[in-house]
Design a protein around this motif. Sequence first.
Motif, PDB file in Angstrom:
ATOM      1  N   ALA A   1       0.844  -1.190   0.000  1.00  0.00           N
ATOM      2  CA  ALA A   1       0.000   0.000   0.000  1.00  0.00           C
ATOM      3  C   ALA A   1       0.880   1.239   0.000  1.00  0.00           C
ATOM      4  O   ALA A   1       2.039   1.195   0.422  1.00  0.00           O
ATOM      5  CB  ALA A   1      -0.922   0.003   1.218  1.00  0.00           C
ATOM      6  N   ARG A   2       0.301   2.323  -0.465  1.00  0.00           N
ATOM      7  CA  ARG A   2       0.977   3.624  -0.484  1.00  0.00           C
ATOM      8  C   ARG A   2       0.004   4.683   0.011  1.00  0.00           C
ATOM      9  O   ARG A   2      -1.199   4.560  -0.164  1.00  0.00           O
ATOM     10  CB  ARG A   2       1.423   4.004  -1.898  1.00  0.00           C
ATOM     11  N   SER A   3       0.563   5.730   0.572  1.00  0.00           N
ATOM     12  CA  SER A   3      -0.226   6.900   0.924  1.00  0.00           C
ATOM     13  C   SER A   3       0.699   8.102   0.914  1.00  0.00           C
ATOM     14  O   SER A   3       1.923   7.964   0.806  1.00  0.00           O
ATOM     15  CB  SER A   3      -0.895   6.734   2.300  1.00  0.00           C
ATOM     16  N   ARG A   4       0.113   9.288   1.035  1.00  0.00           N
ATOM     17  CA  ARG A   4       0.925  10.506   1.113  1.00  0.00           C
ATOM     18  C   ARG A   4       0.191  11.530   1.951  1.00  0.00           C
ATOM     19  O   ARG A   4      -1.040  11.488   2.092  1.00  0.00           O
ATOM     20  CB  ARG A   4       1.265  11.030  -0.263  1.00  0.00           C
ATOM     21  N   ALA A   5       0.958  12.466   2.488  1.00  0.00           N
ATOM     22  CA  ALA A   5       0.394  13.541   3.294  1.00  0.00           C
ATOM     23  C   ALA A   5       1.362  14.709   3.277  1.00  0.00           C
ATOM     24  O   ALA A   5       2.578  14.516   3.176  1.00  0.00           O
ATOM     25  CB  ALA A   5       0.163  13.071   4.730  1.00  0.00           C
ATOM     26  N   VAL A   6       0.826  15.911   3.390  1.00  0.00           N
ATOM     27  CA  VAL A   6       1.657  17.109   3.438  1.00  0.00           C
ATOM     28  C   VAL A   6       1.956  17.432   4.900  1.00  0.00           C
ATOM     29  O   VAL A   6       1.052  17.478   5.735  1.00  0.00           O
ATOM     30  CB  VAL A   6       0.970  18.301   2.743  1.00  0.00           C
ATOM     31  N   LEU A   7       3.219  17.640   5.192  1.00  0.00           N
ATOM     32  CA  LEU A   7       3.673  17.938   6.545  1.00  0.00           C
ATOM     33  C   LEU A   7       3.385  19.402   6.870  1.00  0.00           C
ATOM     34  O   LEU A   7       4.028  20.301   6.335  1.00  0.00           O
ATOM     35  CB  LEU A   7       5.177  17.647   6.648  1.00  0.00           C
ATOM     36  N   THR A   8       2.398  19.639   7.725  1.00  0.00           N
ATOM     37  CA  THR A   8       2.022  21.006   8.080  1.00  0.00           C
ATOM     38  C   THR A   8       2.633  21.449   9.402  1.00  0.00           C
ATOM     39  O   THR A   8       2.479  22.598   9.790  1.00  0.00           O
ATOM     40  CB  THR A   8       0.489  21.152   8.157  1.00  0.00           C
ATOM     41  N   HIS A   9       3.325  20.559  10.078  1.00  0.00           N
ATOM     42  CA  HIS A   9       3.946  20.897  11.365  1.00  0.00           C
ATOM     43  C   HIS A   9       5.009  21.976  11.128  1.00  0.00           C
ATOM     44  O   HIS A   9       5.900  21.810  10.294  1.00  0.00           O
ATOM     45  CB  HIS A   9       4.559  19.641  11.988  1.00  0.00           C
ATOM     46  N   GLU A  10       4.908  23.080  11.863  1.00  0.00           N
ATOM     47  CA  GLU A  10       5.775  24.238  11.638  1.00  0.00           C
ATOM     48  C   GLU A  10       7.262  23.907  11.692  1.00  0.00           C
ATOM     49  O   GLU A  10       8.038  24.432  10.923  1.00  0.00           O
ATOM     50  CB  GLU A  10       5.463  25.348  12.654  1.00  0.00           C
ATOM     51  N   GLY A  11       7.665  23.030  12.587  1.00  0.00           N
ATOM     52  CA  GLY A  11       9.083  22.708  12.730  1.00  0.00           C
ATOM     53  C   GLY A  11       9.558  21.614  11.804  1.00  0.00           C
ATOM     54  O   GLY A  11      10.689  21.158  11.916  1.00  0.00           O
ATOM     55  N   GLY A  12       8.702  21.164  10.900  1.00  0.00           N
ATOM     56  CA  GLY A  12       9.067  20.050  10.036  1.00  0.00           C
ATOM     57  C   GLY A  12       9.020  18.750  10.815  1.00  0.00           C
ATOM     58  O   GLY A  12       8.355  18.648  11.846  1.00  0.00           O
ATOM     59  N   LEU A  13       9.740  17.781  10.350  1.00  0.00           N
ATOM     60  CA  LEU A  13       9.745  16.468  10.998  1.00  0.00           C
ATOM     61  C   LEU A  13      10.919  16.412  11.978  1.00  0.00           C
ATOM     62  O   LEU A  13      11.892  15.708  11.790  1.00  0.00           O
ATOM     63  CB  LEU A  13       9.836  15.367   9.934  1.00  0.00           C
ATOM     64  N   HIS A  14      10.817  17.197  13.053  1.00  0.00           N
ATOM     65  CA  HIS A  14      11.866  17.223  14.076  1.00  0.00           C
ATOM     66  C   HIS A  14      11.626  16.087  15.072  1.00  0.00           C
ATOM     67  O   HIS A  14      10.868  15.161  14.800  1.00  0.00           O
ATOM     68  CB  HIS A  14      11.932  18.596  14.751  1.00  0.00           C
ATOM     69  N   ALA A  15      12.262  16.130  16.231  1.00  0.00           N
ATOM     70  CA  ALA A  15      12.275  15.005  17.172  1.00  0.00           C
ATOM     71  C   ALA A  15      10.888  14.496  17.575  1.00  0.00           C
ATOM     72  O   ALA A  15      10.598  13.311  17.430  1.00  0.00           O
ATOM     73  CB  ALA A  15      13.076  15.370  18.411  1.00  0.00           C
ATOM     74  N   ARG A  16      10.019  15.364  18.113  1.00  0.00           N
ATOM     75  CA  ARG A  16       8.729  14.894  18.621  1.00  0.00           C
ATOM     76  C   ARG A  16       7.872  14.242  17.540  1.00  0.00           C
ATOM     77  O   ARG A  16       7.415  13.108  17.708  1.00  0.00           O
ATOM     78  CB  ARG A  16       7.964  16.026  19.308  1.00  0.00           C
ATOM     79  N   PRO A  17       7.661  14.880  16.394  1.00  0.00           N
ATOM     80  CA  PRO A  17       6.855  14.204  15.366  1.00  0.00           C
ATOM     81  C   PRO A  17       7.550  12.967  14.784  1.00  0.00           C
ATOM     82  O   PRO A  17       6.880  11.991  14.444  1.00  0.00           O
ATOM     83  CB  PRO A  17       6.616  15.268  14.302  1.00  0.00           C
ATOM     84  N   SER A  18       8.862  12.987  14.700  1.00  0.00           N
ATOM     85  CA  SER A  18       9.583  11.803  14.214  1.00  0.00           C
ATOM     86  C   SER A  18       9.372  10.625  15.148  1.00  0.00           C
ATOM     87  O   SER A  18       9.167   9.488  14.700  1.00  0.00           O
ATOM     88  CB  SER A  18      11.082  12.084  14.093  1.00  0.00           C
ATOM     89  N   ILE A  19       9.426  10.880  16.439  1.00  0.00           N
ATOM     90  CA  ILE A  19       9.210   9.816  17.429  1.00  0.00           C
ATOM     91  C   ILE A  19       7.797   9.263  17.308  1.00  0.00           C
ATOM     92  O   ILE A  19       7.594   8.052  17.292  1.00  0.00           O
ATOM     93  CB  ILE A  19       9.502  10.321  18.852  1.00  0.00           C
ATOM     94  N   LYS A  20       6.813  10.150  17.202  1.00  0.00           N
ATOM     95  CA  LYS A  20       5.422   9.703  17.066  1.00  0.00           C
ATOM     96  C   LYS A  20       5.234   8.871  15.801  1.00  0.00           C
ATOM     97  O   LYS A  20       4.562   7.840  15.815  1.00  0.00           O
ATOM     98  CB  LYS A  20       4.466  10.896  17.062  1.00  0.00           C
ATOM     99  N   LEU A  21       5.841   9.307  14.711  1.00  0.00           N
ATOM    100  CA  LEU A  21       5.708   8.598  13.451  1.00  0.00           C
ATOM    101  C   LEU A  21       6.334   7.207  13.550  1.00  0.00           C
ATOM    102  O   LEU A  21       5.712   6.223  13.167  1.00  0.00           O
ATOM    103  CB  LEU A  21       6.372   9.410  12.333  1.00  0.00           C
ATOM    104  N   THR A  22       7.540   7.114  14.080  1.00  0.00           N
ATOM    105  CA  THR A  22       8.194   5.803  14.170  1.00  0.00           C
ATOM    106  C   THR A  22       7.498   4.892  15.174  1.00  0.00           C
ATOM    107  O   THR A  22       7.394   3.686  14.942  1.00  0.00           O
ATOM    108  CB  THR A  22       9.695   5.922  14.512  1.00  0.00           C
TER     109      THR A  22
END
Length: 106
Positions: free
Chosen positions: A13-34
Amino acid sequence: MSEPIKIGSVPRARSRAVLTHEGGLHARPSIKLTQLAKRFECAVWIALAEHGPWTDAKSIARVMAMKTPHRATLYFMAEGDDADEATSALAKLVDSDFADDNANGR
């Protein structure tokens, strides 16, 4: 947006999304994603372009090394029995701006 693909006997499967988080994919969102990616049995990858290069979405070091900026499009690809569920959940997490209430049952 998630699209299931079946090649041979392995669901993909594939999907996509636009990253709207102001700081980009920094530590907190990266941790949540992984952390979310690790909840699935399937292999999961992330990329900044539709055709890669692909990075293991279950590796915090590799996801953070991508240095993904604000407004980048993230592409997800997964392979395994729960591939569609994984790519859909990851896109929803990004779309929600990494909201804490996006546990989606896993």
